[in-house]
Scaffold this active site. Structure first.
Site, short mmCIF file in Angstrom:
data_model
loop_
_atom_site.label_atom_id
_atom_site.label_comp_id
_atom_site.label_asym_id
_atom_site.label_seq_id
_atom_site.Cartn_x
_atom_site.Cartn_y
_atom_site.Cartn_z
N LYS A 40 0.83 -1.20 0.00
CA LYS A 40 0.00 0.00 0.00
C LYS A 40 0.87 1.25 0.00
CE LYS A 40 -3.92 -1.91 2.64
NZ LYS A 40 -4.98 -1.66 1.65
N ARG B 130 -10.27 -11.71 1.98
CA ARG B 130 -11.05 -12.82 1.43
C ARG B 130 -10.27 -14.13 1.48
NH1 ARG B 130 -11.58 -9.50 -4.11
NH2 ARG B 130 -11.32 -7.85 -2.58
N1 BES Z 1 -8.21 -3.86 4.47
C1 BES Z 1 -8.32 -3.45 3.12
C2 BES Z 1 -9.60 -2.69 2.83
C3 BES Z 1 -9.64 -1.28 3.33
C4 BES Z 1 -8.94 -0.29 2.70
C5 BES Z 1 -10.47 -0.95 4.37
C6 BES Z 1 -9.03 1.01 3.13
C7 BES Z 1 -10.58 0.35 4.80
C8 BES Z 1 -9.86 1.33 4.19
C9 BES Z 1 -8.30 -4.67 2.21
O1 BES Z 1 -7.52 -5.73 2.62
C10 BES Z 1 -7.79 -4.22 0.90
O2 BES Z 1 -6.65 -3.84 0.85
N2 BES Z 1 -8.63 -4.28 -0.13
C11 BES Z 1 -8.26 -3.86 -1.43
C12 BES Z 1 -8.83 -4.84 -2.40
C13 BES Z 1 -8.32 -4.65 -3.81
C14 BES Z 1 -6.85 -5.00 -3.89
C15 BES Z 1 -9.11 -5.54 -4.73
C16 BES Z 1 -8.83 -2.46 -1.65
O3 BES Z 1 -9.93 -2.20 -1.21
O4 BES Z 1 -8.14 -1.65 -2.25
MN MN Z 2 -5.50 -5.49 1.96
#
Ligand code: BES
Ligand code: MN
Ligand code: ZN
Length: 498
Positions: free
Chosen positions: A280, A354
């Site tokens: 990230k 997931r």
């Molecule tokens: N934990 C995150 C989701 C999240 C992001 C929650 C920001 C709250 C604030 C999750 O694991 C994630 O990173 N999801 C990705 C999925 C994508 C790679 C398909 C996302 O939402 O960007």
């Molecule tokens: Mn994630």
């Protein structure tokens, strides 16, 4: 904070602060009128000077009001008397709690539950008042060297009902509200802890502590070898980049009759989500310590069920791990076999929630569940779709979805349903494995739920995406404790329905 429910006249209450409402324009609610009458029209005289006209958001603190036994009288603006809705009642109550906290009062007596709220009874008004008071009074100071906050804090709140007749329902509201408030606090405390403290091992330890302190709770923690033995290679693919050992936490509350099918709560327990190799950006990455809010909510909800001795069985299943980059971390394109036997191509290591939940959902089958509800900070897309007001809800069973929506409505912890149509499933097609772990940019919350649905075909299942509701960002960032009120309300409703 200590709470009690009472009935009686306002001018006779001995207290550091008496809280009464004023409506627009400068109209006294019945309790304010009683104080006015016994004080020789003191309130009317003050209001006539124009310091307050009763709008929501206004408040006025009076000292030394004659004819009362209270040190202070706090007037709270309640807006238009005729049409107070749920949101306004909650705002008014929150304003009152903040205003009284700003005084030196150690205790207060509130007549605000007297307000008429469209479609809501005393039980609802009292429970809300209690939950809001304890929510507003919350501070997380575990990592401050000064453990006491600046202001003097309210120690005791008495909520008033119109007559003795309402006392029993008031006591019930207090029992339920207290259990929910304690559960919300447990959830917030766990989630607010930094990821170097709140590790998978810490979460497991906390679950075991709960089991030691509540009768009817049993806890089992599976470590890496046990998780391997179960064949949870999707879960393990997330854990393999981290130095922290993963845990599969199983917390069982048994309150139902023998042979009753349990309700399963499955919580995402990523104690830190760096994204892994699909790392990230640095901006706000600290907030990914909150990626275990689903797990914390499951522990909270089960603690509340045990507190309330609800007559049903609830089983919490929490896959807990960090998601970290490293020499052993999963690489985009890697393929793993999940516990269900389905193979997964990991196209993005940041779609890790997931990957851990799918194995937990397969594990849930062995409990022969009446329903399975997973709770997860799963997708940023859910924040884009619903903002910070509603939890995303997706389900493979309409009555289960309905029950959860209703529970959210009634506990002021709302969810909003998104479709789980078959049309979306093909976004997860993979040329190499049975399923890919991402479905592209479009409908990110739905395709994440589609992924989970492949592992939840054997029972009634609902998914709560709490990415937008589990914590607040910005200067006052912190966990909210959502969706604990929704979950506990659902459990309470299930007891009545059975
Ligand atoms: N934990 C995150 C989701 C999240 C992001 C929650 C920001 C709250 C604030 C999750 O694991 C994630 O990173 N999801 C990705 C999925 C994508 C790679 C398909 C996302 O939402 O960007
Ligand atoms: Mn994630
Ligand atoms: Zn995550």
């Amino acid at each position: 904070m200590d709470f009690s429910i009472k009935s009686g006249n306002p001018e006779k209450q001995r207290s550091a602060c008496l809280i009464v409402g004023v409506t627009e324009t400068r109209k006294l609610t019945p309790s304010a009128r009683a104080v006015d009458d016994s004080s020789g029209k003191h309130l009317s005289n003050v209001l006539r000077r124009g310091d307050m006209d009763g709008k929501i958001g206004q408040s006025l603190l009076l000292h030394g009001v004659p004819g009362t036994l209270a040190d202070r009288v706090l007037l709270i603006g309640c807006g238009r008397e005729r049409d107070i809705n749920e949101r306004q009642y909650r705002t008014i109550t929150e304003n009152a709690m903040r205003a009284v906290s700003a005084t030196g009062a150690g205790d207060a007596v509130s007549y605000l539950p007297d307000l008429n709220v469209k479609g809501r009874d005393h039980y609802w008004k009292l429970r809300q008042a209690l939950e809001i008071a304890s929510h507003v009074g919350y501070e997380f100071r575990e990592f401050k060297s000064r453990k006491k906050g600046a202001g003097r804090s309210l120690k005791r709140l008495t909520l008033m009902v119109p007559s003795r007749r309402e006392l029993p329902v008031g006591e019930q509201a207090m029992r339920d509200g207290l259990a929910i408030s304690r559960a919300v606090k447990l959830t917030r405390d766990l989630a607010n802890r930094p990821a170097n403290v709140c590790t998978p091992t810490h979460l497991a330890g906390h679950a075991q502590t709960l089991a030691r302190t509540h009768r009817n709770l049993r806890c089992k923690v599976l470590d890496r070898p046990a998780i391997e033995k179960l064949g949870m290679h999707s879960f393990l693919s997330v854990a393999q980049g981290s130095q922290e050992p993963p845990k599969l936490i199983v917390l069982e509350y048994r309150g139902g009759r023998k042979g009753a099918k349990p309700i399963l709560l499955v919580g995402k327990g990523v104690t830190f989500d760096s994204g892994g190799i699909s790392i990230k950006p640095a901006q706000a990455m600290d907030e990914m310590k909150f990626d275990m809010c689903g797990a914390a909510a499951v522990l909270g909800a089960i603690a509340a069920a045990a507190d309330l001795r609800l007559p049903l069985d609830v089983v919490g299943v929490i896959p807990a791990t960090e998601n970290m980059p490293g020499g052993r971390a999963t690489k985009p394109g890697d393929i793993f076999t999940s516990m269900s036997g389905q193979t997964v191509e990991v196209l993005n290591t940041d779609a890790e929630g997931r990957l851990i939940l799918c194995d937990a959902l397969t594990y849930a089958e062995r409990f022969n569940p009446a329903a399975v509800i997973d709770i997860a900070t799963l997708t940023g897309a859910c924040v884009v779709a619903l903002g910070h007001h509603a939890t995303g809800l997706l389900a493979n069973h309409a009555p289960l979805a309905r029950s959860l929506l209703d529970a959210g409505e009634n506990s002021a912890d709302r969810a909003w349903q998104l479709p789980l149509w078959e049309e979306y499933q093909k976004q997860l097609d993979s040329p190499f494995a049975d399923i890919a772990n991402v479905g592209g940019r479009d409908a990110g919350t739905i395709t994440a739920a589609c992924f989970l649905s492949r592992f939840a075909e054997k029972y009634h299942w609902a998914h709560l995406d709490i990415a937008g509701t589990a914590w607040t960002t910005g200067k006052n960032k912190g966990a909210t404790g959502r969706p604990v009120p929704l979950l506990v309300q659902y459990l309470i409703d299930q007891c009545a329905a059975r």
